[in-house]
Motif scaffolding. Structure first.
Motif, PDB file in Angstrom:
ATOM      1  N   TYR A   6       0.831  -1.200   0.000  1.00 21.80           N
ATOM      2  CA  TYR A   6       0.000   0.000   0.000  1.00 21.80           C
ATOM      3  C   TYR A   6       0.869   1.254   0.000  1.00 21.80           C
ATOM      4  O   TYR A   6       1.880   1.342   0.682  1.00 21.80           O
ATOM      5  CB  TYR A   6      -0.931   0.039   1.216  1.00 21.80           C
ATOM      6  CG  TYR A   6      -1.780   1.280   1.203  1.00 21.80           C
ATOM      7  CD1 TYR A   6      -2.900   1.353   0.386  1.00 21.80           C
ATOM      8  CD2 TYR A   6      -1.430   2.394   1.947  1.00 21.80           C
ATOM      9  CE1 TYR A   6      -3.658   2.506   0.327  1.00 21.80           C
ATOM     10  CE2 TYR A   6      -2.182   3.549   1.889  1.00 21.80           C
ATOM     11  CZ  TYR A   6      -3.296   3.600   1.082  1.00 21.80           C
ATOM     12  OH  TYR A   6      -4.043   4.742   1.024  1.00 21.80           O
ATOM     13  N   ARG A   7       0.431   2.198  -0.805  1.00 22.65           N
ATOM     14  CA  ARG A   7       1.027   3.533  -0.821  1.00 22.65           C
ATOM     15  C   ARG A   7      -0.127   4.519  -0.968  1.00 22.65           C
ATOM     16  O   ARG A   7      -1.166   4.196  -1.549  1.00 22.65           O
ATOM     17  CB  ARG A   7       1.965   3.705  -2.027  1.00 22.65           C
ATOM     18  CG  ARG A   7       3.184   2.818  -2.019  1.00 22.65           C
ATOM     19  CD  ARG A   7       4.142   3.171  -3.171  1.00 22.65           C
ATOM     20  NE  ARG A   7       3.468   3.591  -4.387  1.00 22.65           N
ATOM     21  CZ  ARG A   7       3.315   2.837  -5.489  1.00 22.65           C
ATOM     22  NH1 ARG A   7       3.810   1.621  -5.518  1.00 22.65           N
ATOM     23  NH2 ARG A   7       2.705   3.308  -6.557  1.00 22.65           N
ATOM     24  N   ASP A   8       0.053   5.714  -0.462  1.00 22.51           N
ATOM     25  CA  ASP A   8      -1.009   6.720  -0.545  1.00 22.51           C
ATOM     26  C   ASP A   8      -1.436   7.017  -1.976  1.00 22.51           C
ATOM     27  O   ASP A   8      -2.585   7.378  -2.227  1.00 22.51           O
ATOM     28  CB  ASP A   8      -0.579   8.023   0.139  1.00 22.51           C
ATOM     29  CG  ASP A   8      -0.561   7.903   1.655  1.00 22.51           C
ATOM     30  OD1 ASP A   8      -1.240   7.006   2.193  1.00 22.51           O
ATOM     31  OD2 ASP A   8       0.133   8.710   2.295  1.00 22.51           O
ATOM     32  N   ASP A   9      -0.531   6.862  -2.934  1.00 28.90           N
ATOM     33  CA  ASP A   9      -0.877   7.199  -4.313  1.00 28.90           C
ATOM     34  C   ASP A   9      -1.589   6.068  -5.060  1.00 28.90           C
ATOM     35  O   ASP A   9      -1.977   6.228  -6.214  1.00 28.90           O
ATOM     36  CB  ASP A   9       0.372   7.630  -5.089  1.00 28.90           C
ATOM     37  CG  ASP A   9       1.389   6.505  -5.227  1.00 28.90           C
ATOM     38  OD1 ASP A   9       1.406   5.595  -4.373  1.00 28.90           O
ATOM     39  OD2 ASP A   9       2.171   6.557  -6.188  1.00 28.90           O
ATOM     40  N   ILE A  10      -1.808   4.936  -4.415  1.00 31.21           N
ATOM     41  CA  ILE A  10      -2.495   3.822  -5.066  1.00 31.21           C
ATOM     42  C   ILE A  10      -3.988   4.114  -5.186  1.00 31.21           C
ATOM     43  O   ILE A  10      -4.599   3.839  -6.204  1.00 31.21           O
ATOM     44  CB  ILE A  10      -2.274   2.512  -4.287  1.00 31.21           C
ATOM     45  CG1 ILE A  10      -0.812   2.083  -4.422  1.00 31.21           C
ATOM     46  CG2 ILE A  10      -3.205   1.413  -4.770  1.00 31.21           C
ATOM     47  CD1 ILE A  10      -0.452   0.894  -3.582  1.00 31.21           C
ATOM     48  N   GLU A  11      -4.567   4.655  -4.147  1.00 31.35           N
ATOM     49  CA  GLU A  11      -6.006   4.915  -4.132  1.00 31.35           C
ATOM     50  C   GLU A  11      -6.256   6.405  -4.268  1.00 31.35           C
ATOM     51  O   GLU A  11      -5.669   7.215  -3.568  1.00 31.35           O
ATOM     52  CB  GLU A  11      -6.617   4.404  -2.821  1.00 31.35           C
ATOM     53  CG  GLU A  11      -8.102   4.616  -2.750  1.00 31.35           C
ATOM     54  CD  GLU A  11      -8.712   4.085  -1.469  1.00 31.35           C
ATOM     55  OE1 GLU A  11      -9.932   4.019  -1.401  1.00 31.35           O
ATOM     56  OE2 GLU A  11      -7.955   3.779  -0.540  1.00 31.35           O
ATOM     57  N   THR A  12      -7.163   6.739  -5.161  1.00 27.37           N
ATOM     58  CA  THR A  12      -7.562   8.124  -5.333  1.00 27.37           C
ATOM     59  C   THR A  12      -9.013   8.257  -4.880  1.00 27.37           C
ATOM     60  O   THR A  12      -9.903   7.626  -5.451  1.00 27.37           O
ATOM     61  CB  THR A  12      -7.449   8.553  -6.810  1.00 27.37           C
ATOM     62  OG1 THR A  12      -6.111   8.322  -7.248  1.00 27.37           O
ATOM     63  CG2 THR A  12      -7.799  10.008  -6.994  1.00 27.37           C
ATOM     64  N   LEU A  13      -9.240   9.051  -3.852  1.00 28.40           N
ATOM     65  CA  LEU A  13     -10.585   9.228  -3.336  1.00 28.40           C
ATOM     66  C   LEU A  13     -11.400  10.111  -4.272  1.00 28.40           C
ATOM     67  O   LEU A  13     -10.890  11.092  -4.815  1.00 28.40           O
ATOM     68  CB  LEU A  13     -10.543   9.861  -1.949  1.00 28.40           C
ATOM     69  CG  LEU A  13      -9.777   9.076  -0.881  1.00 28.40           C
ATOM     70  CD1 LEU A  13      -9.789   9.839   0.437  1.00 28.40           C
ATOM     71  CD2 LEU A  13     -10.364   7.699  -0.696  1.00 28.40           C
TER      72      LEU A  13
END
Length: 67
Positions: A6-13
């Motif tokens: 997991y990385r913060d840039d994997i999921e875009t809210l």
């Protein structure tokens, strides 16, 4: 099997994602309250688990390994 770290840039809210989540929570809460009033106690409002009685025959093959 390879796991994706997991990385913060994997999921875009989505811009309205929190509002959608809040709406789902509100709807589920309302559904639970309606069921509680109808049944006079708390019960599972959705995805209820049902039970049944069945009759059957279980046959275990003679040539199965012990484990």
């Amino acid at each position: 099997m390879a796991y994706l770290r997991y990385r913060d840039d994997i999921e875009t809210l989505e811009p309205d994602e929190q509002a959608t989540i809040d709406g789902i929570i509100q709807g589920m809460t309302q559904q639970s309250e309606v069921v509680e009033k109808r049944e006079q106690h708390a019960v599972r409002a959705s995805h209820a688990k049902s039970t049944a009685c069945v009759v059957g025959t279980l046959t275990i093959a003679d040539d199965l390994p012990p484990n």
